[in-house]
Design a protein around this motif. Structure first.
Motif, PDB file in Angstrom:
ATOM      1  N   SER A  58      33.716  40.643  45.136  1.00 49.23           N
ATOM      2  CA  SER A  58      34.905  40.952  44.354  1.00 49.23           C
ATOM      3  C   SER A  58      34.562  40.936  42.869  1.00 49.23           C
ATOM      4  O   SER A  58      33.469  40.525  42.481  1.00 49.23           O
ATOM      5  N   THR A  59      35.486  41.374  42.044  1.00 48.54           N
ATOM      6  CA  THR A  59      35.322  41.276  40.591  1.00 48.54           C
ATOM      7  C   THR A  59      36.403  40.350  40.045  1.00 48.54           C
ATOM      8  O   THR A  59      37.462  40.201  40.664  1.00 48.54           O
ATOM      9  N   PRO A  60      36.177  39.709  38.894  1.00 50.17           N
ATOM     10  CA  PRO A  60      37.130  38.714  38.401  1.00 50.17           C
ATOM     11  C   PRO A  60      38.428  39.321  37.871  1.00 50.17           C
ATOM     12  O   PRO A  60      38.461  40.466  37.432  1.00 50.17           O
ATOM     13  N   GLY A  61      39.463  38.495  37.913  1.00 51.88           N
ATOM     14  CA  GLY A  61      40.737  38.863  37.321  1.00 51.88           C
ATOM     15  C   GLY A  61      40.727  38.578  35.833  1.00 51.88           C
ATOM     16  O   GLY A  61      39.751  38.060  35.280  1.00 51.88           O
ATOM     17  N   SER A  62      41.843  38.906  35.166  1.00 48.10           N
ATOM     18  CA  SER A  62      41.913  38.714  33.722  1.00 48.10           C
ATOM     19  C   SER A  62      43.354  38.661  33.241  1.00 48.10           C
ATOM     20  O   SER A  62      44.286  39.008  33.968  1.00 48.10           O
ATOM     21  N   LEU A  63      43.511  38.219  31.995  1.00 50.23           N
ATOM     22  CA  LEU A  63      44.762  38.332  31.254  1.00 50.23           C
ATOM     23  C   LEU A  63      44.466  39.221  30.056  1.00 50.23           C
ATOM     24  O   LEU A  63      43.571  38.911  29.255  1.00 50.23           O
ATOM     25  N   ALA A  64      45.171  40.329  29.944  1.00 53.24           N
ATOM     26  CA  ALA A  64      44.992  41.234  28.811  1.00 53.24           C
ATOM     27  C   ALA A  64      46.185  41.108  27.879  1.00 53.24           C
ATOM     28  O   ALA A  64      47.333  41.065  28.320  1.00 53.24           O
ATOM     29  N   LYS A  65      45.912  41.041  26.579  1.00 52.95           N
ATOM     30  CA  LYS A  65      46.944  40.970  25.546  1.00 52.95           C
ATOM     31  C   LYS A  65      47.004  42.334  24.864  1.00 52.95           C
ATOM     32  O   LYS A  65      46.018  42.792  24.290  1.00 52.95           O
ATOM     33  N   ILE A  66      48.168  42.970  24.946  1.00 49.23           N
ATOM     34  CA  ILE A  66      48.322  44.321  24.430  1.00 49.23           C
ATOM     35  C   ILE A  66      49.184  44.322  23.183  1.00 49.23           C
ATOM     36  O   ILE A  66      50.278  43.754  23.168  1.00 49.23           O
ATOM     37  N   ASN A  67      48.691  44.960  22.146  1.00 51.25           N
ATOM     38  CA  ASN A  67      49.447  45.161  20.915  1.00 51.25           C
ATOM     39  C   ASN A  67      50.431  46.292  21.188  1.00 51.25           C
ATOM     40  O   ASN A  67      50.023  47.446  21.385  1.00 51.25           O
ATOM     41  N   THR A  68      51.731  45.975  21.220  1.00 52.89           N
ATOM     42  CA  THR A  68      52.734  46.979  21.574  1.00 52.89           C
ATOM     43  C   THR A  68      53.010  47.952  20.433  1.00 52.89           C
ATOM     44  O   THR A  68      53.609  49.000  20.660  1.00 52.89           O
ATOM     45  N   GLY A  69      52.573  47.630  19.216  1.00 51.36           N
ATOM     46  CA  GLY A  69      52.724  48.561  18.101  1.00 51.36           C
ATOM     47  C   GLY A  69      51.737  49.714  18.180  1.00 51.36           C
ATOM     48  O   GLY A  69      52.083  50.863  17.920  1.00 51.36           O
ATOM     49  N   SER A  70      50.510  49.398  18.586  1.00 49.56           N
ATOM     50  CA  SER A  70      49.466  50.421  18.658  1.00 49.56           C
ATOM     51  C   SER A  70      49.118  50.837  20.091  1.00 49.56           C
ATOM     52  O   SER A  70      48.326  51.748  20.296  1.00 49.56           O
TER      53      SER A  70
END
Length: 169
Positions: free
Chosen positions: A43-55
């Motif tokens: 398997s491959t690892p999971g993650s938490l992604a932080k997205i800039n909603t302005g850009s």
């Protein structure tokens, strides 16, 4: 409308106090063809992604060191400065300004709990954490309430089959 590339298997979203959108992703899960258990090696690892909603761009990605299990049930607190999520049958708290993943779970029910947590919610007024727990996906389950500071169980009560979400007014 736009597309933003995050890790494989996005499974939940949460908006924080800074108007950043967080995405928990499970990665790619490989299953054993004999017993259908998850193969961590393949398997491959999971993650938490932080997205800039302005850009509409990924500002940062926090990747888990284990390939399995996967993070999920991402839930913000009322102030939006903390995110709660389930990973490896434990509830974790992530500060939205942190640059690394939390290293210690808030709620730890042991290394393996059959069926894990099916649902996670944070009651806005008190911050009390609600966790849904299935018994066997055929019988009534449980909701366990936890103290948001200590992670200690407050109480529990029976509910319907496979409790998996919470709505608060």
């Amino acid at each position: 409308e736009t597309s933003i590339t995050v890790n494989d298997g996005p499974n939940s979203l949460a908006l924080d106090r800074n108007n950043a959108l967080w995405v928990s992703s499970q990665g790619v899960k490989a299953y054993d063809p004999v017993d259908w258990s998850v193969s961590e090696e393949n398997s491959t690892p999971g993650s938490l992604a932080k997205i800039n909603t302005g850009s509409n761009t990924v500002a940062s990605t926090l990747t888990f060191s284990q390939n399995a299990p996967a993070p999920g049930k991402l839930t913000p607190n009322l102030n939006g400065d903390k995110l709660y999520y389930v990973f490896n049958n434990k509830v974790w708290v992530q500060d939205v300004n942190a640059t690394t993943l939390a290293t210690k779970p808030l709620i730890d029910r042991g290394t393996y709990v059959a069926y894990g947590f099916n649902g996670l919610g944070v009651e806005p007024a008190s911050g009390t954490i609600y966790a849904g727990k299935a018994t066997d996906y055929a019988s009534n389950g449980w909701v366990v309430r936890y103290n948001p500071q200590s992670g200690a169980a407050v109480d529990s009560f029976r509910v319907g089959i496979a409790p998996n979400g919470f709505v608060f007014r």
